[in-house]
Design a protein around this motif. Structure first.
Motif, PDB file in Angstrom:
ATOM      1  N   ARG A 151       9.686  33.554  65.343  1.00  0.00           N
ATOM      2  CA  ARG A 151       9.166  33.015  64.080  1.00  0.00           C
ATOM      3  C   ARG A 151      10.163  32.054  63.411  1.00  0.00           C
ATOM      4  NH1 ARG A 151       4.734  35.979  62.165  1.00  0.00           N
ATOM      5  NH2 ARG A 151       4.184  37.749  63.490  1.00  0.00           N
ATOM      6  N   HIS A 152      11.204  31.639  64.152  1.00  0.00           N
ATOM      7  CA  HIS A 152      12.200  30.682  63.661  1.00  0.00           C
ATOM      8  C   HIS A 152      12.895  31.185  62.395  1.00  0.00           C
ATOM      9  CE1 HIS A 152      10.748  27.791  66.591  1.00  0.00           C
ATOM     10  NE2 HIS A 152       9.516  27.992  66.162  1.00  0.00           N
ATOM     11  N   ASN A 156      13.023  32.791  56.280  1.00  0.00           N
ATOM     12  CA  ASN A 156      12.015  32.196  57.140  1.00  0.00           C
ATOM     13  C   ASN A 156      10.853  31.672  56.304  1.00  0.00           C
ATOM     14  OD1 ASN A 156      11.783  35.107  56.804  1.00  0.00           O
ATOM     15  ND2 ASN A 156       9.866  34.935  57.912  1.00  0.00           N
ATOM     16  N   ARG A 203       4.805  30.475  56.238  1.00  0.00           N
ATOM     17  CA  ARG A 203       3.813  30.119  57.255  1.00  0.00           C
ATOM     18  C   ARG A 203       4.074  30.888  58.547  1.00  0.00           C
ATOM     19  NH1 ARG A 203       4.144  25.030  60.265  1.00  0.00           N
ATOM     20  NH2 ARG A 203       5.977  24.737  58.947  1.00  0.00           N
ATOM     21  N   ASN A 204       5.338  31.020  58.912  1.00  0.00           N
ATOM     22  CA  ASN A 204       5.688  31.751  60.128  1.00  0.00           C
ATOM     23  C   ASN A 204       5.788  33.258  59.895  1.00  0.00           C
ATOM     24  OD1 ASN A 204       5.780  29.396  61.615  1.00  0.00           O
ATOM     25  ND2 ASN A 204       7.993  29.124  61.391  1.00  0.00           N
ATOM     26  N   GLU A 227       6.903  25.050  63.579  1.00  0.00           N
ATOM     27  CA  GLU A 227       5.844  26.068  63.584  1.00  0.00           C
ATOM     28  C   GLU A 227       5.960  26.903  64.846  1.00  0.00           C
ATOM     29  OE1 GLU A 227       1.015  26.449  62.812  1.00  0.00           O
ATOM     30  OE2 GLU A 227       1.975  24.493  63.011  1.00  0.00           O
ATOM     31  N   MET A 228       5.823  28.217  64.694  1.00  0.00           N
ATOM     32  CA  MET A 228       5.935  29.092  65.858  1.00  0.00           C
ATOM     33  C   MET A 228       4.721  28.903  66.777  1.00  0.00           C
ATOM     34  SD  MET A 228       4.932  32.827  64.391  1.00  0.00           S
ATOM     35  CE  MET A 228       3.288  33.196  63.781  1.00  0.00           C
TER      36      MET A 228
END
Length: 604
Positions: free
Chosen positions: A422-423, A442, A445-446, A477-478
């Motif tokens: 998920r970065h 994080n 959105r992720n 974006e993941m």
């Protein structure tokens, strides 16, 4: 009468509402037989609150406490602890002169603890810290108190903020102490009552000034209509007095006060007048909105609107358009849904609403905030469909969160892998005994669906909390996390024979004998590609007997996701059909031909 106005604030599940139970019972607000009937979480009267064990709506009550032959009226405002309902906290804190900050003796200060304390200190509220649940096996009250001191040092803007009283408590047993007791089975809440009377400023002031009250919430009565609820900031008002309703500096209308009510326990008590410092309910003001000001006609000066942090997540809602529409709900039209949303908008000021044709775009503080609203509509008999939740992007920036994850040491790898996908950016990590605490930054959105994913990977042991940290440039974006859908190609009733082949290829949402239609998602594939299947296919009957054909079909019990889980599962090309009886996932374009055309046209 001496008046004290306090708010009970804390992180979710730290014991606010249970502590209020003790204050209500030990102040003899109930008769003895009533007190035995009132078990726990008395103020959590909403069905969803009782089912989930959380406070969703801020509520106010009052108790009378006698000290040194004097009566003190203590107005108590119970607030939600979940971050998604922070708007409720921001809305009601200005009715209080002080706050009781409840902190779990094992968990210590958490993200929402920091948020609510920050808001309380911005309003210069006098704080009483209660380190609760000191009877827990892993309680560490002295260490938690030191962590709380650090939190005050971080958030305080003047030396007065550092002057607070600390108590220790076992909320479920309604006991509090000034020092950690040797015997935890003795005592009551008298130290807390005494601290409130001594430390919290007197509520009554400016009695000779013109009447002013800001509306923080309202109630409805079938006979009296809307009841404006707020704290009288100055002056006094009597029944039949004329008052002016102000929207900041704009005069809305003059009204006559028909009834005045105050709170006592769970009851509404009629009164002849209201004075400065008390929290009251006024009847006769029909065109009100939260944040408006009620003043004396001679003054007519409005107060600034109550500031609420903006929403970060939006979702599109519309009337149900599936082949099964209208079968299970009482309210199915766009007009009926719009009327209900307008009604919600009056009280739930954390929601923002925009109209797009027959659909509505609802923006809220998080997945739980939106899920609770949708579940409420469902239980009231509304039938609707929703799209995939999306974060609100502003000028090329998106909302970011600080995610706190507490897991056993054996799941370090699972958490690291999930947050890497998920970065997430690791900010801090520390280990105590066999528990590891992660702190990640994080993008929201992720983060969608992270709770369910982590709970699955850690066998339900993860404790996950998030706090909003602001907007930042868009992050990568993941990759798509969800597997492909198993889509029905037929309309009819599902049959075990047809579902048998489907369950070998993935997880099913339905069992046999369920109404299905073409384009309905009946499960998740074990691969990332969508798969079409006929769940209505039945076995061909012949007069030939073979060992394989005569075996009974054993269907695995279907996976029934909750509304919140479905919010995580919805794809960009799908709708979730919500009815009072069922939740059904479906494709936006039901037929294969329409889906191919839409894909070629770039619509999905």
């Amino acid at each position: 009468m001496n008046i004290r106005n306090i708010a009970i604030i804390a992180h979710v599940d730290h014991g606010k509402t249970t502590l209020v139970d003790g204050l209500l019972k030990q102040s003899h607000t109930f008769r003895e037989n009533e007190a035995e009937m009132k078990l726990s979480c008395i103020l959590d009267s909403n069905d969803l609150e009782r089912e989930r064990g959380i406070t969703i709506l801020a509520k106010n009550t009052a108790v009378i406490y006698r000290e040194n032959n004097e009566d003190y009226k203590i107005n108590i405002i119970d607030t939600p602890g979940h971050a998604d309902f922070s708007g409720e906290v921001e809305r009601v804190l200005n009715m209080a002169d002080g706050a009781v900050l409840v902190i779990d003796a094992a968990e210590g200060p958490m993200p929402q603890t920091k948020f609510v304390l920050k808001k309380a200190l911005e309003l210069n509220l006098k704080i009483i810290v209660v380190v609760n649940k000191i009877d827990k096996k892993n309680a560490r009250p002295l260490q938690v108190l030191r962590q709380t001191e650090d939190l005050f040092l971080e958030l305080a803007s003047c030396h007065e903020h550092l002057n607070y009283t600390a108590l220790y408590a076992i909320g479920k047993e309604a006991r509090a102490w000034k020092e950690i007791p040797q015997d935890k089975h003795t005592g009551n809440l008298k130290p807390l009552f005494e601290a409130i009377i001594k430390e919290i400023p007197e509520g009554q002031k400016d009695l000779e000034k013109p009447f002013v009250m800001q509306i923080c919430t309202f109630d409805r009565d079938s006979y009296l209509g809307k009841l404006a609820i707020g704290r009288v900031l100055a002056g006094k008002v009597k029944i039949n007095d004329w008052v002016s309703l102000m929207d900041e500096e704009k005069l809305i209308k003059n009204f006559r006060v028909e009834k005045i009510y105050t709170s006592l326990g769970l009851k509404r008590v009629e009164s002849e007048k209201a004075t400065s410092g008390d929290i009251v309910q006024l009847a006769g003001i029909d065109e009100l909105e939260i944040g408006m000001t009620v003043t004396s006609p001679q003054l007519q000066v409005g107060l600034p609107k109550i500031h609420i942090s903006p929403p970060t997540l939006k979702i599109k809602i519309g009337p149900n358009t599936s082949p099964l529409a209208g079968r299970e709900g009482k309210f199915t039209t766009s007009r009926q849904i719009k009327e209900r949303i307008e009604k919600e908008k009056e009280t739930n000021i954390g929601l923002k609403i925009e109209y797009v044709g027959d659909s509505f775009e609802i923006a809220g503080r998080g997945e739980l905030h939106l899920a609770i609203f949708l579940e409420t509509l469902r239980r009231e008999g509304y039938e609707l469909q929703i799209g995939k939740p999306e974060v609100i992007i502003k000028d090329g920036s998106e909302p970011f969160e600080i995610t706190h994850i507490d897991v056993p040491a054996e799941f370090i790898g699972a958490v690291t892998e999930e947050m890497g996908t998920r970065h997430g950016e690791l900010i801090d990590m520390n280990q105590e005994n066999q528990q590891v605490k992660f702190k990640y930054k994080n993008s929201q959105r992720n983060s969608l669906g992270i709770r369910n994913s982590l709970l699955t990977k850690t066998r339900g042991t993860a404790i996950i909390n998030a706090e909003f940290s602001g907007y930042a440039p868009l992050s990568p974006e993941m990759e798509r996390m969800r597997n492909g859908a198993i889509i029905s190609t037929e309309t009819g009733k599902s049959v075990a024979y047809g579902l048998d082949s489907a369950q070998q290829r993935g997880v099913l949402f339905i069992g046999a004998g369920v109404d299905v239609y073409e384009g309905m998602v009946i499960g998740l594939n074990s691969r990332h590609q969508d798969m079409e299947i006929n769940p209505c296919k039945s076995k061909k009957l012949t007069n030939m007997h073979t060992e394989n054909s005569d075996k009974a079909i054993q269907l695995v019990p279907p996976f029934n996701p909750s509304l919140e889980q479905f919010l995580d599962l919805i794809g960009g090309d799908e709708f979730l059909e919500i009815t009072p009886k069922n939740l059904r996932l479906r494709k936006k374009y039901l037929t294969r031909v329409d889906r191919v055309r839409a894909e070629r046209a770039g619509k999905i």
